[in-house]
Design a protein around this motif. Structure first.
Motif, short mmCIF file in Angstrom:
data_model
loop_
_atom_site.label_atom_id
_atom_site.label_comp_id
_atom_site.label_asym_id
_atom_site.label_seq_id
_atom_site.Cartn_x
_atom_site.Cartn_y
_atom_site.Cartn_z
N PHE A 36 41.54 44.61 44.38
CA PHE A 36 41.94 43.23 44.62
C PHE A 36 41.03 42.63 45.69
CE2 PHE A 36 45.85 45.13 43.01
CZ PHE A 36 46.22 44.20 42.04
N PRO A 37 40.45 41.46 45.43
CA PRO A 37 39.51 40.86 46.39
C PRO A 37 40.23 40.19 47.56
CG PRO A 37 39.71 39.46 44.47
CD PRO A 37 40.54 40.68 44.17
N CYS A 38 39.55 40.12 48.69
CA CYS A 38 40.10 39.43 49.87
C CYS A 38 39.48 38.04 50.04
CB CYS A 38 39.88 40.26 51.13
SG CYS A 38 38.14 40.49 51.57
N GLY A 39 38.57 37.65 49.14
CA GLY A 39 37.99 36.31 49.19
C GLY A 39 36.72 36.21 50.01
N LYS A 40 36.20 37.34 50.50
CA LYS A 40 34.97 37.34 51.29
C LYS A 40 33.86 38.00 50.48
CE LYS A 40 37.48 37.66 55.68
NZ LYS A 40 37.71 38.47 56.90
N GLU A 41 32.81 37.25 50.20
CA GLU A 41 31.76 37.75 49.33
C GLU A 41 31.06 38.97 49.90
OE1 GLU A 41 29.05 34.87 47.78
OE2 GLU A 41 30.54 33.29 47.76
N ASP A 42 30.94 39.05 51.23
CA ASP A 42 30.24 40.18 51.83
C ASP A 42 31.09 41.45 51.86
OD1 ASP A 42 31.98 38.94 53.60
OD2 ASP A 42 30.86 39.57 55.37
N VAL A 43 32.38 41.33 51.53
CA VAL A 43 33.27 42.49 51.56
C VAL A 43 33.70 42.89 50.14
CG1 VAL A 43 35.52 43.35 52.34
CG2 VAL A 43 34.12 41.93 53.86
N ASP A 44 33.98 41.93 49.30
CA ASP A 44 34.54 42.21 47.99
C ASP A 44 33.54 42.91 47.08
OD1 ASP A 44 36.99 41.14 48.60
OD2 ASP A 44 36.51 39.15 47.85
N VAL A 45 34.00 43.98 46.46
CA VAL A 45 33.18 44.70 45.48
C VAL A 45 33.08 43.91 44.19
CG1 VAL A 45 32.99 46.84 44.16
CG2 VAL A 45 33.83 46.91 46.52
N PHE A 46 34.19 43.28 43.79
CA PHE A 46 34.23 42.46 42.59
C PHE A 46 34.90 41.13 42.94
CE2 PHE A 46 34.68 46.91 41.19
CZ PHE A 46 33.46 47.05 40.55
N PRO A 47 34.57 40.05 42.25
CA PRO A 47 35.13 38.74 42.62
C PRO A 47 36.55 38.49 42.10
CG PRO A 47 33.61 38.51 40.78
CD PRO A 47 33.55 39.94 41.20
N GLU A 48 37.07 39.39 41.29
CA GLU A 48 38.41 39.21 40.71
C GLU A 48 39.10 40.57 40.61
OE1 GLU A 48 38.63 38.73 36.35
OE2 GLU A 48 36.44 38.43 36.45
N PRO A 49 40.42 40.58 40.39
CA PRO A 49 41.12 41.87 40.25
C PRO A 49 40.60 42.65 39.04
CG PRO A 49 42.69 40.11 40.67
CD PRO A 49 41.38 39.45 40.41
N VAL A 50 40.46 43.95 39.21
CA VAL A 50 39.97 44.84 38.15
C VAL A 50 40.81 46.11 38.18
CG1 VAL A 50 37.99 46.04 37.17
CG2 VAL A 50 37.63 43.95 38.50
N ALA A 51 41.20 46.60 36.98
CA ALA A 51 41.95 47.85 36.87
C ALA A 51 41.01 48.98 36.47
CB ALA A 51 43.07 47.72 35.85
N PHE A 52 41.26 50.17 37.03
CA PHE A 52 40.48 51.35 36.69
C PHE A 52 41.43 52.46 36.25
CE2 PHE A 52 37.68 48.96 39.42
CZ PHE A 52 36.43 49.12 38.82
N LEU A 53 41.08 53.08 35.11
CA LEU A 53 41.93 54.10 34.49
C LEU A 53 41.21 55.43 34.49
CD1 LEU A 53 42.80 51.78 31.52
CD2 LEU A 53 44.47 52.51 33.21
N ASN A 54 41.96 56.51 34.69
CA ASN A 54 41.37 57.84 34.78
C ASN A 54 42.21 58.82 33.97
OD1 ASN A 54 40.00 60.14 35.56
ND2 ASN A 54 40.84 60.19 37.63
N LEU A 55 41.61 59.43 32.95
CA LEU A 55 42.30 60.44 32.14
C LEU A 55 42.00 61.82 32.69
CD1 LEU A 55 43.82 61.54 29.65
CD2 LEU A 55 41.66 61.35 28.36
#
Length: 910
Positions: free
Chosen positions: A297-316
């Motif tokens: 989940f982004p915090c709104g700071k471009e220099d901190v956020d890895v992605f600009p929007e929420p992203v889900a990651f799945l692991n089997l």
């Protein structure tokens, strides 16, 4: 059952087998027998079934397969609640995990045991077992390798893999404990179970219900502002998902790679448990097939956020060849799938070829130097047209590859997928896909669906919260506010020296008139539906209904509540001038408490008329309402003690509820009352929830205004030692508005409410933000209570300090607290007509400078929200405070404990 002929075969290969080892030996012999017969597929379930049963037995969870472990079971206060103990045997591990998770301890997944066994007892048995295996089986044989793995199930002196512990515990828990486990794991920033494998019953469960209550906040880019703030349920928000899976063998760790991709900055947070962690290399016995999920989940700071929007990651967890159903699910819910492997054999090629109709993007992460390089290339060339990929979809990572650069490359691929049109699904959407594939969804049970239908019949009529309260919850608002004001005046007359009888009669007449107006109404259809929901004979359906109501009502909350926390501060009214005492400090969302409040008013009005002789007792319609509410209190629902809209206590309703509680508890009715007071937003509700696993509302945007109470059970084996059977915890919510500069009506009301709550308590925790931030209303209550001689045990707690290096009390802060009072304190003293006789706070009886009454709690978060985890220092400090409070209760320092009947009398008197 063993295959036909296996017994005679076993007699040939192991004629002197011990009776205690016969079960395992039969399974081993059955494996070889079936291999010779070509029936290895059917037997695989038998091996897993045995593994599962052995794991449950090892962890002491086999008794919870029929009657599941409940949330109330896990929250009981016991001897262990006062000890920071380490597990000694595997049966301690589930309880240690639950207690640490309840305290939001980031170390909860550590399953290390401090063994307390004879040094030569276990190893001898293990060595003899290994000798027998060597005698009968050739270690070089592939079949023998499988058998050796099977025989190495965890033993009492072998650490359990944390994922096995999690799966075993979830499969032994009811739906509500599962939900609590998942919610606490989310706060610790642990990866969450999405698909739970169950080899015992040959089905896998998609955990939709377990995640239903999770709400997350984030800021979208560009930088923070009112328009960029978001708050939504993770179950209903649609986001792109990226799956990471292993095919056959991979030299690279999926989980470690995922952690690196998710972590901003140089420090990596271990969201997914991986093999480089302590105990990470322990073999998984029952958790292969587990699918985990985590979000960025982004915090709104471009220099901190890895992605600009929420992203889900799945692991089997495990190989896709052994868990094809889970892999199929991931391909249908993900925007892209990353496949980690060293080898692509003919078998794996056939598996991937069957995905040719899939629209999902595929990426391969290879370690070719460990695999068969030419074979990999040959099969990859065949897969390129089938999976619609090109050479940019094949990544190579070997030991010499720069890890940071590789992580940046993965992030770049994810970013490119996000910028293009891609699949975006909510967890609810994923559950629909899981159903089509034949997976079980936990939310599909009959009781849950019936409760959901009932909730929807109520909430579909709510178009506007304010209009609904006015039209459907008719006994609240002005009728109740006027009645509360009259009752307050009438009560104050009882303490007057010579109260005018005429004025008393006039107040009585006005009160009866108001109560008759209330009693003239019938419960609306929505209230009747709510009453039917909490009257269900099924305890599970009742709890499902209440949870559904909480979420359903939150969904129809006013849009203005979904604003960033800093903007909510502007909604607070200015104090000091004339104000309406019922004016809320912030917009109050419609909640379950409003329906219970309506029930309380029906009961109050009817009881008042019966007392006045205006209504025959035989014509009562609502006498059973307190009994319904007391059952909710016993199941762990916080109930309103002080009405948040009128800032008054409905005494008949509260005492009626406590009477019913006394009846239901019978001989186990000894109580200790623990309250938490302080200005809003100092973390007192979070503190109580972390300390005892409670469910008080937190956050400015959703917290109701009134004071709420919740009941905690003390284990029967510990109640005699602690001196009570239950602890009643009271959270003051937003009742105390903070330090005021003038003594207006609201100040006097807040001071009275603080006196009431502290007067009911054996122990009071006062939550403060700064060393000079003791609210005047609380100082005022101290002075009043000193007159009565009622001095509970007080603990001052300072939270969110900038200097958090020392968690203990600091002498300079204690001096500031106990120094002579400032103008604010003197104003409070003058209201109590103490004048020049006012003494410093240190002079009050409860403030012994030599005893530890002051606590400094480090900041809640480790890192910057929304990707921050709960600080380990915060969790440990809360545990020490809890231990101190329980020790004070046990040592009798919390004033005299009371039973429920005594509490009822105290409520009436105060």
């Amino acid at each position: 059952p063993a295959s036909p002929g296996v017994d005679s075969y076993l007699g040939e290969v192991a004629p002197e087998i011990k009776a205690s080892e016969r079960r395992t030996a039969v399974a081993i012999a059955d494996l070889e027998w079936r291999e010779m017969e070509g029936d290895d597929c059917e037997f695989r379930y038998g091996v897993e079934r045995s593994r599962f049963q052995e794991m449950l037995s090892l962890l002491g969870l086999e008794t919870y397969q029929v009657q599941k472990l409940s949330l109330q079971d896990s929250l009981q206060i016991s001897f262990d609640s006062m000890k920071n103990w380490a597990p000694q045997v595997p049966k301690d591990l589930p309880w240690n995990f639950l207690r640490k998770l309840q305290a939001l301890n980031a170390d909860a997944r550590n399953t290390t045991m401090v063994l307390d066994v004879l040094p030569d007892a276990r190893p001898v048995e293990k060595e003899s077992q290994m000798e027998e295996e060597i005698i009968y089986w050739d270690p070089a044989d592939d079949l023998a390798a499988d058998i050796y793995s099977f025989s190495e199930l965890p033993t009492p002196d072998t650490p359990v893999n944390p994922l096995d512990l999690l799966c075993a515990l979830l499969l032994s828990s009811d739906s509500f404990l599962q939900q609590e486990i998942v919610l606490k794991m989310a706060l610790c920033q642990f990866a969450l179970p999405l698909v739970l494998p169950d080899s015992e019953n040959h089905y896998h469960t998609f955990l939709l219900w377990a995640m239903r209550g999770m709400v997350r906040t984030w800021w979208s880019q560009p930088p923070r502002g009112v328009g960029s703030f978001r708050e939504d349920s993770v179950v209903s928000s649609r986001v792109p998902a990226f799956a990471f899976v292993r095919m056959d063998v991979s030299s690279n760790s999926k989980s470690q790679l995922l952690n690196a991709v998710l972590s901003a900055g140089h420090r990596q947070w271990d969201c997914f448990w991986h093999r480089d962690l302590h105990l990470g290399t322990n073999a998984r016995e029952i958790s292969d097939g587990l699918v985990e999920i985590s979000w960025f989940f982004p915090c709104g700071k471009e220099d901190v956020d890895v992605f600009p929007e929420p992203v889900a990651f799945l692991n089997l967890r495990g190989d896709i060849g052994s868990h094809w159903l889970q892999f199929k699910l991931l391909t249908e819910i993900s925007s892209a799938v990353f496949i980690l492997t060293d080898n692509i054999s003919k078998k794996e090629y056939k598996l991937l070829y069957s995905m040719k109709e899939s629209t999902t993007k595929y990426y391969f992460i290879l370690s070719p130097y460990r695999g068969k390089r030419n074979t990999n290339l040959r099969f990859l060339n065949k897969l390129i047209p089938v999976l619609k990929i090109d050479h940019s979809h094949v990544l190579v990572k070997v030991s010499s590859t720069d890890s940071d650069s590789f992580v940046k490359r993965i992030r770049a691929i994810v970013g490119n997928v996000l910028r293009a049109p891609c699949r975006r699904l909510s967890v609810e959407d994923m559950a629909h896909v899981a159903r089509k594939l034949g997976l079980r969804v936990d939310e599909d049970c009959e009781e849950c669906q019936k409760a959901k239908d009932r909730m929807e019949r109520i909430t579909r009529k709510i178009k506007d919260s304010d209009a609904y309260r006015r039209d459907e919850l008719r006994l609240q608002g002005d009728p109740w506010r006027k009645a509360a004001q009259v009752e307050k005046e009438f009560c104050q007359l009882q303490w007057a020296v010579d109260p005018p009888e005429k004025h008393r009669a006039e107040l009585r007449r006005r009160l009866l008139e108001l109560r008759m107006q209330q009693n003239g109404h019938d419960p609306s259809s929505g209230v009747q539906e709510f009453i039917s929901g909490i009257s269900s004979p099924s305890p599970s359906e009742k709890q499902y209904f209440l949870r559904w109501m909480e979420w359903g009502l939150a969904r129809v909350a006013q849009p203005r509540l979904r604003q960033p926390p800093e903007t909510l501060l502007t909604l607070r009214p200015k104090h000091g001038g004339p104000t309406d005492l019922g004016e809320p400090l912030w917009p109050e969302p419609l909640g379950v408490e409003h329906f219970l409040r309506e029930m309380g008013q029906f009961y109050e009005a009817e009881s008042c008329l019966v007392e006045a002789g205006r209504l025959p007792a035989g014509q009562r319609r609502f006498a059973h309402f307190p009994g319904l509410a007391s059952e909710l209190l016993l199941t762990g629902l916080p109930l309103e003690l002080i009405d948040g809209s009128t800032l008054s206590m409905p005494v008949r309703w509260v005492t009626g509820l406590l009477k019913e509680l006394h009846t239901r508890l019978e001989r186990r009715s000894r109580l200790v009352v623990l309250s938490a007071l302080g200005v809003p937003c100092t973390g007192k509700s979070t503190l109580l929830n972390t300390m005892f696993g409670l469910r008080f509302a937190t956050g400015r945007s959703c917290g109701p205004r009134g004071a709420f109470m919740q009941l905690i059970t003390v284990a029967e084996g510990f109640s005699q030692d602690l001196g009570c059977d239950h602890i009643l915890v009271i959270d003051s919510g937003g009742l105390i508005g903070g330090a005021l500069t003038s003594a207006g009506d609201r100040f006097e009301l807040e001071a009275s409410l603080a006196t009431l709550l502290m007067g009911l308590s054996n122990v009071t925790v006062i939550s403060l933000a700064e060393t000079k931030d003791i609210p005047a209303a609380i100082l005022h209550a101290f002075l009043r209570l000193e007159k009565t001689g009622h001095m509970p045990n007080y603990q001052f707690v300072y939270q969110n300090l900038h200097d958090v290096s020392v968690p203990g009390p600091r002498p300079r802060d204690k001096r500031q607290l106990l120094d002579p009072p400032g103008d604010l304190s003197r104003a409070a003293a003058q209201m109590e007509k103490q004048g020049d006789g006012f003494r410093a706070l240190a002079g009050l009886a409860f403030c012994d400078p030599e005893k530890q009454h002051i606590w400094h709690i480090p900041g809640l978060w480790h890192g910057a929200p929304p990707m921050a985890a709960v600080s380990l220092a915060y969790s440990e400090a809360i545990f020490e405070l809890k231990r101190c409070l329980l020790e004070n209760i046990r040592n009798g320092l919390s004033n005299q404990n009371k039973n429920i009947q005594q509490l009822i009398e105290l409520v009436r008197r105060l």
